[in-house]
Design a protein around this motif. Structure first.
Motif, PDB file in Angstrom:
ATOM      1  N   ILE A  37       0.866  -1.170   0.000  1.00 55.56           N
ATOM      2  CA  ILE A  37       0.000   0.000   0.000  1.00 55.56           C
ATOM      3  C   ILE A  37       0.901   1.216   0.000  1.00 55.56           C
ATOM      4  CG2 ILE A  37      -0.103   0.132   2.521  1.00 55.56           C
ATOM      5  CD1 ILE A  37      -2.997   1.160   2.183  1.00 55.56           C
ATOM      6  N   TYR A  38       0.473   2.243  -0.638  1.00 52.03           N
ATOM      7  CA  TYR A  38       1.274   3.467  -0.699  1.00 52.03           C
ATOM      8  C   TYR A  38       0.715   4.484   0.285  1.00 52.03           C
ATOM      9  CZ  TYR A  38       3.583   1.651  -4.849  1.00 52.03           C
ATOM     10  OH  TYR A  38       4.326   0.885  -5.704  1.00 52.03           O
ATOM     11  N   ALA A  39       1.584   5.027   1.067  1.00 50.46           N
ATOM     12  CA  ALA A  39       1.173   6.045   2.025  1.00 50.46           C
ATOM     13  C   ALA A  39       2.313   7.035   2.212  1.00 50.46           C
ATOM     14  CB  ALA A  39       0.817   5.402   3.370  1.00 50.46           C
ATOM     15  N   ASN A  40       1.946   8.262   2.368  1.00 50.28           N
ATOM     16  CA  ASN A  40       2.937   9.337   2.484  1.00 50.28           C
ATOM     17  C   ASN A  40       4.175   9.131   1.618  1.00 50.28           C
ATOM     18  OD1 ASN A  40       3.010   7.858   5.532  1.00 50.28           O
ATOM     19  ND2 ASN A  40       4.864   7.739   4.258  1.00 50.28           N
ATOM     20  N   HIS A  41       3.935   9.117   0.345  1.00 43.81           N
ATOM     21  CA  HIS A  41       5.027   9.050  -0.629  1.00 43.81           C
ATOM     22  C   HIS A  41       5.928   7.834  -0.479  1.00 43.81           C
ATOM     23  CE1 HIS A  41       3.776  13.126  -1.301  1.00 43.81           C
ATOM     24  NE2 HIS A  41       4.052  13.439  -0.051  1.00 43.81           N
ATOM     25  N   GLN A  42       5.381   6.785   0.072  1.00 46.40           N
ATOM     26  CA  GLN A  42       6.239   5.629   0.249  1.00 46.40           C
ATOM     27  C   GLN A  42       5.467   4.338   0.109  1.00 46.40           C
ATOM     28  OE1 GLN A  42       8.327   5.860   3.920  1.00 46.40           O
ATOM     29  NE2 GLN A  42       9.813   4.280   3.335  1.00 46.40           N
ATOM     30  N   ARG A  43       6.120   3.324  -0.340  1.00 44.11           N
ATOM     31  CA  ARG A  43       5.469   2.038  -0.493  1.00 44.11           C
ATOM     32  C   ARG A  43       5.659   1.252   0.794  1.00 44.11           C
ATOM     33  NH1 ARG A  43       7.573  -1.919  -5.052  1.00 44.11           N
ATOM     34  NH2 ARG A  43       9.483  -1.547  -3.895  1.00 44.11           N
ATOM     35  N   ILE A  44       4.597   0.683   1.253  1.00 41.12           N
ATOM     36  CA  ILE A  44       4.664  -0.104   2.477  1.00 41.12           C
ATOM     37  C   ILE A  44       4.319  -1.545   2.128  1.00 41.12           C
ATOM     38  CG2 ILE A  44       3.675  -0.478   4.759  1.00 41.12           C
ATOM     39  CD1 ILE A  44       2.982   2.518   4.805  1.00 41.12           C
TER      40      ILE A  44
ATOM     41  N   ASP B 258      -6.832  -3.958   2.360  1.00 44.44           N
ATOM     42  CA  ASP B 258      -7.984  -3.261   2.927  1.00 44.44           C
ATOM     43  C   ASP B 258      -7.760  -2.891   4.389  1.00 44.44           C
ATOM     44  OD1 ASP B 258      -9.140  -3.651   0.499  1.00 44.44           O
ATOM     45  OD2 ASP B 258     -10.990  -4.560   1.255  1.00 44.44           O
ATOM     46  N   SER B 259      -7.244  -3.828   5.137  1.00 43.96           N
ATOM     47  CA  SER B 259      -7.014  -3.579   6.550  1.00 43.96           C
ATOM     48  C   SER B 259      -6.033  -2.432   6.761  1.00 43.96           C
ATOM     49  CB  SER B 259      -6.484  -4.850   7.224  1.00 43.96           C
ATOM     50  OG  SER B 259      -7.471  -5.867   7.194  1.00 43.96           O
ATOM     51  N   ALA B 260      -5.003  -2.442   5.950  1.00 40.10           N
ATOM     52  CA  ALA B 260      -4.009  -1.375   6.066  1.00 40.10           C
ATOM     53  C   ALA B 260      -4.616  -0.047   5.645  1.00 40.10           C
ATOM     54  CB  ALA B 260      -2.795  -1.708   5.203  1.00 40.10           C
ATOM     55  N   ALA B 261      -5.452  -0.104   4.611  1.00 36.72           N
ATOM     56  CA  ALA B 261      -6.082   1.111   4.112  1.00 36.72           C
ATOM     57  C   ALA B 261      -6.998   1.743   5.148  1.00 36.72           C
ATOM     58  CB  ALA B 261      -6.866   0.805   2.836  1.00 36.72           C
ATOM     59  N   ILE B 262      -7.689   0.899   5.888  1.00 36.65           N
ATOM     60  CA  ILE B 262      -8.602   1.408   6.916  1.00 36.65           C
ATOM     61  C   ILE B 262      -7.838   2.216   7.950  1.00 36.65           C
ATOM     62  CG2 ILE B 262     -10.047   0.720   8.863  1.00 36.65           C
ATOM     63  CD1 ILE B 262     -10.959  -1.676   7.160  1.00 36.65           C
ATOM     64  N   LYS B 263      -6.649   1.741   8.287  1.00 34.08           N
ATOM     65  CA  LYS B 263      -5.861   2.426   9.300  1.00 34.08           C
ATOM     66  C   LYS B 263      -5.094   3.632   8.749  1.00 34.08           C
ATOM     67  CE  LYS B 263      -4.460   2.635  13.560  1.00 34.08           C
ATOM     68  NZ  LYS B 263      -5.425   2.869  14.653  1.00 34.08           N
ATOM     69  N   LEU B 264      -4.543   3.418   7.575  1.00 33.21           N
ATOM     70  CA  LEU B 264      -3.706   4.477   7.021  1.00 33.21           C
ATOM     71  C   LEU B 264      -4.420   5.604   6.283  1.00 33.21           C
ATOM     72  CD1 LEU B 264      -1.683   2.582   8.014  1.00 33.21           C
ATOM     73  CD2 LEU B 264      -0.691   2.395   5.749  1.00 33.21           C
ATOM     74  N   ARG B 265      -5.523   5.293   5.683  1.00 30.84           N
ATOM     75  CA  ARG B 265      -6.225   6.350   4.950  1.00 30.84           C
ATOM     76  C   ARG B 265      -7.446   6.677   5.766  1.00 30.84           C
ATOM     77  NH1 ARG B 265      -2.733   5.129   0.315  1.00 30.84           N
ATOM     78  NH2 ARG B 265      -4.298   4.998  -1.293  1.00 30.84           N
ATOM     79  N   ASN B 266      -8.002   7.783   5.483  1.00 29.75           N
ATOM     80  CA  ASN B 266      -9.156   8.177   6.263  1.00 29.75           C
ATOM     81  C   ASN B 266     -10.462   8.025   5.490  1.00 29.75           C
ATOM     82  OD1 ASN B 266      -9.899   9.351   8.891  1.00 29.75           O
ATOM     83  ND2 ASN B 266     -10.878  10.834   7.561  1.00 29.75           N
TER      84      ASN B 266
END
Length: 296
Positions: free
Chosen positions: A57-64, A80-88
């Motif tokens: 998943i990509y978050a704050n200009h970085q690939r996780i 999806d699980s990561a997206a729920i936490k990382l994105r709003n």
DNA sequence: ACTTGTGTTGAA
DNA sequence: TCAACACAAGTG
């Protein structure tokens, strides 16, 4: 070995409810030795040369990197699980936003983003979530239909419903400077885990309640392990200017033991409050509960 | 030997 | 942001 259906519908027994996964057409490639009509994929899911599936998943200009999985569905759920936490709220989900997703976000409130990512990576996430969901449904059954009152909270980053456990009218001492909230013993006995009267073998931890703004309210308690998320809310009184304190609770995980302090009357037990909330915006009308301004 | 996950790049 | 692809690092 890989199908090329453009879409698929999964009915699930677990708590995902009916999920519809929309796969997007994908460019065929043949860098893999054989097979190779890997034709569709979920968001955040990338095929591995050995037939497994990676999730990222990509978050704050970085690939996780979220890890590799045997099935693309598992990988998709990890995303999806990561997206729920990382994105709003926003952001695409591989599986429709069902009530389970809502529950999942509540579950995640117990952990930091790093915790969630680590659990996803080490494979402990799913089991814990399932555990939480199981406990959750158990709570729903316990509360009798008559008392069952569903309320909708609008948190900063989540929206969910919960079941009211009990309600108590605030007394002068509750809103005084004693920093404690006395609740009827029957409620404590009925809704909180049993605690021994033994004063020795226990460590003081805290029981945290969250109000509609996800502001934590920490009560002193005794615990052994695990965590719990409970909700607290304040509502208007009916006729007069009275206010009532509503305490809703949703047990998230097992293993928590609440410290109710010394029993005073035959009928009551008290909860010591540490008044945790850091900074609060000032307000004009209302009153203060444990020094914290309550808007009404 | 095989798997995982990072480097990198071009497209959206 | 996102995923395709190459390949180095990690594992046992």
């Amino acid at each position: 070995m890989v199908q090329d259906s453009p879409s698929m519908i999964l009915s699930n027994d677990n708590n995902y409810g009916t999920i519809r996964a929309t796969k997007r057409a994908r460019v065929l490639h043949d860098h893999q030795t054989f097979n190779q009509h890997v034709v569709a994929k979920f968001k955040g899911v990338v095929p591995q040369n050995n037939g497994h599936w990676g999730a990222q998943i990509y978050a704050n200009h970085q690939r996780i990197w979220l890890g590799t999985f045997k099935s693309e569905i598992e990988a998709a759920m990890a995303y999806d699980s990561a997206a729920i936490k990382l994105r709003n709220g926003d952001s695409h989900r591989n599986f429709s936003w069902s009530d389970s997703n809502t529950q999942e976000s509540i579950f995640q409130n117990n952990y930091s983003p790093e915790d969630v990512l680590n659990m996803i990576r080490d494979g402990s996430y799913r089991p814990k979530l399932a555990d939480f969901l199981r406990t959750q449904s158990q709570i729903d059954k316990i509360s009798s239909p008559m008392n069952q009152q569903t309320r909708l909270f609008h948190g900063t980053d989540s929206q969910f419903s919960c079941v009211q456990l009990f309600q108590k009218e605030l007394t002068p001492s509750d809103v005084g400077k004693l920093n404690r909230l006395v609740i009827p013993k029957r409620f404590a006995v009925k809704y909180f885990p049993y605690i021994s009267e033994d004063v020795d073998d226990h460590d003081d931890l805290e029981l945290v309640f969250y109000d509609r703004n996800m502001r934590p309210w920490k009560f002193s308690h005794r615990a052994e392990d695990g965590q719990k998320l409970s909700l607290i809310d304040v509502v208007h009184g009916n006729n007069n200017g009275d206010k009532s304190c509503v305490v809703d609770g949703d047990e998230m995980q097992v293993g928590l033991e609440l410290k109710l302090g010394q029993s005073r009357g035959e009928d009551e037990k008290e909860l010591g409050l540490e008044s945790s909330s850091s900074t609060h915006t000032v307000e004009e009308k209302g009153f203060r509960l444990f020094g914290v301004p309550i808007n009404v």
